[in-house]
Motif scaffolding. Structure first.
Motif, PDB file in Angstrom:
ATOM      1  N   MET A   1     -15.015   3.658  10.428  1.00  0.00           N
ATOM      2  CA  MET A   1     -14.185   4.810  10.100  1.00  0.00           C
ATOM      3  C   MET A   1     -12.806   4.361   9.605  1.00  0.00           C
ATOM      4  N   ALA A   2     -12.200   3.387  10.309  1.00  0.00           N
ATOM      5  CA  ALA A   2     -10.875   2.909   9.937  1.00  0.00           C
ATOM      6  C   ALA A   2     -10.880   2.297   8.539  1.00  0.00           C
ATOM      7  N   VAL A   3     -11.921   1.533   8.227  1.00  0.00           N
ATOM      8  CA  VAL A   3     -12.014   0.900   6.905  1.00  0.00           C
ATOM      9  C   VAL A   3     -12.152   1.965   5.817  1.00  0.00           C
ATOM     10  N   PHE A   4     -12.947   2.997   6.102  1.00  0.00           N
ATOM     11  CA  PHE A   4     -13.126   4.077   5.121  1.00  0.00           C
ATOM     12  C   PHE A   4     -11.804   4.790   4.857  1.00  0.00           C
ATOM     13  N   VAL A   5     -11.059   5.082   5.922  1.00  0.00           N
ATOM     14  CA  VAL A   5      -9.768   5.759   5.769  1.00  0.00           C
ATOM     15  C   VAL A   5      -8.771   4.847   5.052  1.00  0.00           C
ATOM     16  N   ALA A   6      -8.876   3.529   5.293  1.00  0.00           N
ATOM     17  CA  ALA A   6      -7.968   2.578   4.659  1.00  0.00           C
ATOM     18  C   ALA A   6      -8.107   2.580   3.136  1.00  0.00           C
ATOM     19  N   LEU A   7      -9.232   3.056   2.636  1.00  0.00           N
ATOM     20  CA  LEU A   7      -9.387   3.171   1.181  1.00  0.00           C
ATOM     21  C   LEU A   7      -8.377   4.157   0.596  1.00  0.00           C
ATOM     22  N   GLY A   8      -7.971   5.139   1.395  1.00  0.00           N
ATOM     23  CA  GLY A   8      -6.918   6.057   0.954  1.00  0.00           C
ATOM     24  C   GLY A   8      -5.600   5.316   0.767  1.00  0.00           C
ATOM     25  N   ALA A   9      -5.306   4.376   1.689  1.00  0.00           N
ATOM     26  CA  ALA A   9      -4.100   3.554   1.557  1.00  0.00           C
ATOM     27  C   ALA A   9      -4.188   2.678   0.311  1.00  0.00           C
ATOM     28  N   PHE A  10      -5.377   2.175   0.026  1.00  0.00           N
ATOM     29  CA  PHE A  10      -5.612   1.361  -1.173  1.00  0.00           C
ATOM     30  C   PHE A  10      -5.230   2.141  -2.437  1.00  0.00           C
ATOM     31  N   LEU A  11      -5.720   3.372  -2.537  1.00  0.00           N
ATOM     32  CA  LEU A  11      -5.448   4.197  -3.710  1.00  0.00           C
ATOM     33  C   LEU A  11      -3.975   4.592  -3.794  1.00  0.00           C
ATOM     34  N   MET A  12      -3.358   4.882  -2.653  1.00  0.00           N
ATOM     35  CA  MET A  12      -1.961   5.295  -2.651  1.00  0.00           C
ATOM     36  C   MET A  12      -1.046   4.135  -3.062  1.00  0.00           C
ATOM     37  N   THR A  13      -1.380   2.918  -2.635  1.00  0.00           N
ATOM     38  CA  THR A  13      -0.610   1.746  -3.033  1.00  0.00           C
ATOM     39  C   THR A  13      -0.661   1.536  -4.534  1.00  0.00           C
ATOM     40  N   LEU A  14      -1.870   1.659  -5.106  1.00  0.00           N
ATOM     41  CA  LEU A  14      -2.015   1.520  -6.556  1.00  0.00           C
ATOM     42  C   LEU A  14      -1.224   2.604  -7.290  1.00  0.00           C
ATOM     43  N   ALA A  15      -1.198   3.812  -6.733  1.00  0.00           N
ATOM     44  CA  ALA A  15      -0.433   4.901  -7.349  1.00  0.00           C
ATOM     45  C   ALA A  15       1.056   4.575  -7.376  1.00  0.00           C
ATOM     46  N   GLY A  16       1.561   3.969  -6.295  1.00  0.00           N
ATOM     47  CA  GLY A  16       2.968   3.577  -6.261  1.00  0.00           C
ATOM     48  C   GLY A  16       3.286   2.521  -7.307  1.00  0.00           C
ATOM     49  N   GLY A  17       2.412   1.522  -7.441  1.00  0.00           N
ATOM     50  CA  GLY A  17       2.625   0.490  -8.449  1.00  0.00           C
ATOM     51  C   GLY A  17       2.534   1.035  -9.854  1.00  0.00           C
ATOM     52  N   TRP A  18       1.601   1.944 -10.083  1.00  0.00           N
ATOM     53  CA  TRP A  18       1.445   2.561 -11.403  1.00  0.00           C
ATOM     54  C   TRP A  18       2.700   3.331 -11.776  1.00  0.00           C
ATOM     55  N   THR A  19       3.278   4.049 -10.814  1.00  0.00           N
ATOM     56  CA  THR A  19       4.510   4.808 -11.064  1.00  0.00           C
ATOM     57  C   THR A  19       5.653   3.878 -11.437  1.00  0.00           C
ATOM     58  N   ALA A  20       5.766   2.748 -10.709  1.00  0.00           N
ATOM     59  CA  ALA A  20       6.836   1.786 -11.002  1.00  0.00           C
ATOM     60  C   ALA A  20       6.728   1.243 -12.425  1.00  0.00           C
ATOM     61  N   GLN A  21       5.493   1.045 -12.903  1.00  0.00           N
ATOM     62  CA  GLN A  21       5.287   0.534 -14.263  1.00  0.00           C
ATOM     63  C   GLN A  21       5.702   1.543 -15.319  1.00  0.00           C
ATOM     64  N   ARG A  22       5.487   2.825 -15.047  1.00  0.00           N
ATOM     65  CA  ARG A  22       5.663   3.858 -16.062  1.00  0.00           C
ATOM     66  C   ARG A  22       7.103   4.297 -16.279  1.00  0.00           C
ATOM     67  N   VAL A  23       8.010   3.825 -15.452  1.00  0.00           N
ATOM     68  CA  VAL A  23       9.396   4.286 -15.591  1.00  0.00           C
ATOM     69  C   VAL A  23      10.331   3.137 -15.950  1.00  0.00           C
ATOM     70  N   THR A  24       9.833   2.180 -16.725  1.00  0.00           N
ATOM     71  CA  THR A  24      10.635   1.014 -17.087  1.00  0.00           C
ATOM     72  C   THR A  24      11.847   1.379 -17.952  1.00  0.00           C
ATOM     73  N   ASP A  25      11.788   2.503 -18.661  1.00  0.00           N
ATOM     74  CA  ASP A  25      12.929   2.903 -19.485  1.00  0.00           C
ATOM     75  C   ASP A  25      14.060   3.486 -18.645  1.00  0.00           C
ATOM     76  N   ARG A  26      13.835   3.647 -17.356  1.00  0.00           N
ATOM     77  CA  ARG A  26      14.863   4.116 -16.433  1.00  0.00           C
ATOM     78  C   ARG A  26      14.973   3.110 -15.289  1.00  0.00           C
ATOM     79  N   ARG A  27      15.215   1.862 -15.666  1.00  0.00           N
ATOM     80  CA  ARG A  27      15.179   0.771 -14.697  1.00  0.00           C
ATOM     81  C   ARG A  27      16.172   0.971 -13.557  1.00  0.00           C
ATOM     82  N   HIS A  28      17.374   1.462 -13.873  1.00  0.00           N
ATOM     83  CA  HIS A  28      18.375   1.654 -12.824  1.00  0.00           C
ATOM     84  C   HIS A  28      17.920   2.691 -11.799  1.00  0.00           C
ATOM     85  N   LEU A  29      17.179   3.709 -12.258  1.00  0.00           N
ATOM     86  CA  LEU A  29      16.662   4.709 -11.331  1.00  0.00           C
ATOM     87  C   LEU A  29      15.545   4.132 -10.467  1.00  0.00           C
ATOM     88  N   VAL A  30      14.700   3.292 -11.073  1.00  0.00           N
ATOM     89  CA  VAL A  30      13.621   2.634 -10.329  1.00  0.00           C
ATOM     90  C   VAL A  30      14.200   1.768  -9.216  1.00  0.00           C
TER      91      VAL A  30
END
Length: 243
Positions: A1-30
């Motif tokens: 069960m814990a491993v299955f739920v941890a997949l949600g953390a996996f996806l959320m981490t990737l979402a955070g990294g994806w967001t950081a990549q997409r706002v490079t034109d506002r580096r100071h805000l990042v």
């Protein structure tokens, strides 16, 4: 069960990294947002957990706080040694801001923290479903910040994008691995508390001495400060909802 739920953390981490990549034109805000997230994670999440888990005192001071100070000083020492080495090889006075080793070390610490999150999640599910769900909510919610910070830290110090993506992938997988490990190994609570204290000190140093000064040096604006406040407030909201 814990491993299955941890997949949600996996996806959320990737979402955070994806967001950081997409706002490079506002580096100071990042950078401003990353600094606020790091400050919030340290002060509102890591330190309280470390103090509760480590428990014991050393010469009148909680062991977690001693390790917190040690982590801060360790990060400062590593950063100064790398700066001195680059200066000896002809680097300019700002070379330490582009020492790739600092970024990779900081990202590796984020991966270790994420792995410990997975361990905490697995241990909580061993206690009971309700406890496991509460810890899982906290982990999944703040893993967005972890992914955002891992990618930002790696790139800030001059590492190639592929290295930043590799560290992001490792950070995303870490909670799954940590949760799975609880099926075989039980990590002592005192060790977990000490690690969180040490890591918190290093993370605070990077936020206060590197990330935030760089954010305001690059673009001194009110919006940068607002992003920092928003980052800390977001972590407060996550911690409050998970309590």
């Amino acid at each position: 069960m814990a491993v299955f739920v941890a997949l949600g953390a996996f996806l959320m981490t990737l979402a955070g990294g994806w967001t950081a990549q997409r706002v490079t034109d506002r580096r100071h805000l990042v950078l401003g947002l990353a600094g606020g997230l790091m400050l919030g994670v340290v002060g509102l999440d890591l330190l309280p957990e470390a103090l509760e888990a480590a428990g014991r005192e050393v010469f009148g001071v909680p062991a977690a706080l001693l390790l917190f100070v040690a982590g801060f000083l360790m990060a400062h020492l590593v950063e100064r040694l790398l700066a001195a080495r680059q200066a000896a090889h002809g680097g300019d006075e700002h070379a330490h801001h582009r020492a790739p080793e600092v970024g990779l070390t900081a990202a590796a610490a984020m991966v270790g923290h994420s792995a410990m999150d997975g361990v905490a999640m697995g241990a909580a599910f061993q206690v009971g479903g309700g406890m496991g769900a509460a810890v899982a909510l906290a982990v999944i919610a703040h893993d967005f910040a972890d992914g955002f910070n891992t990618f930002t830290l790696t790139r800030l110090y001059g590492n190639a994008r592929r290295k930043a993506l590799a560290m992001l992938g490792a950070d995303a997988l870490a909670p799954v691995v940590g949760a799975a490990s609880t099926s075989f190994v039980a990590i002592p609570e005192w060790f977990l508390g000490g690690y969180l204290g040490l890591f918190g000190g290093a993370l605070l140093y990077l936020a206060a001495a590197e990330i935030l000064p760089e954010a305001h040096h690059a673009h001194a604006a009110r919006s940068t400060l607002l992003c920092t406040i928003a980052g800390a407030a977001f972590v407060w909201l996550v911690v409050g909802l998970a309590a």
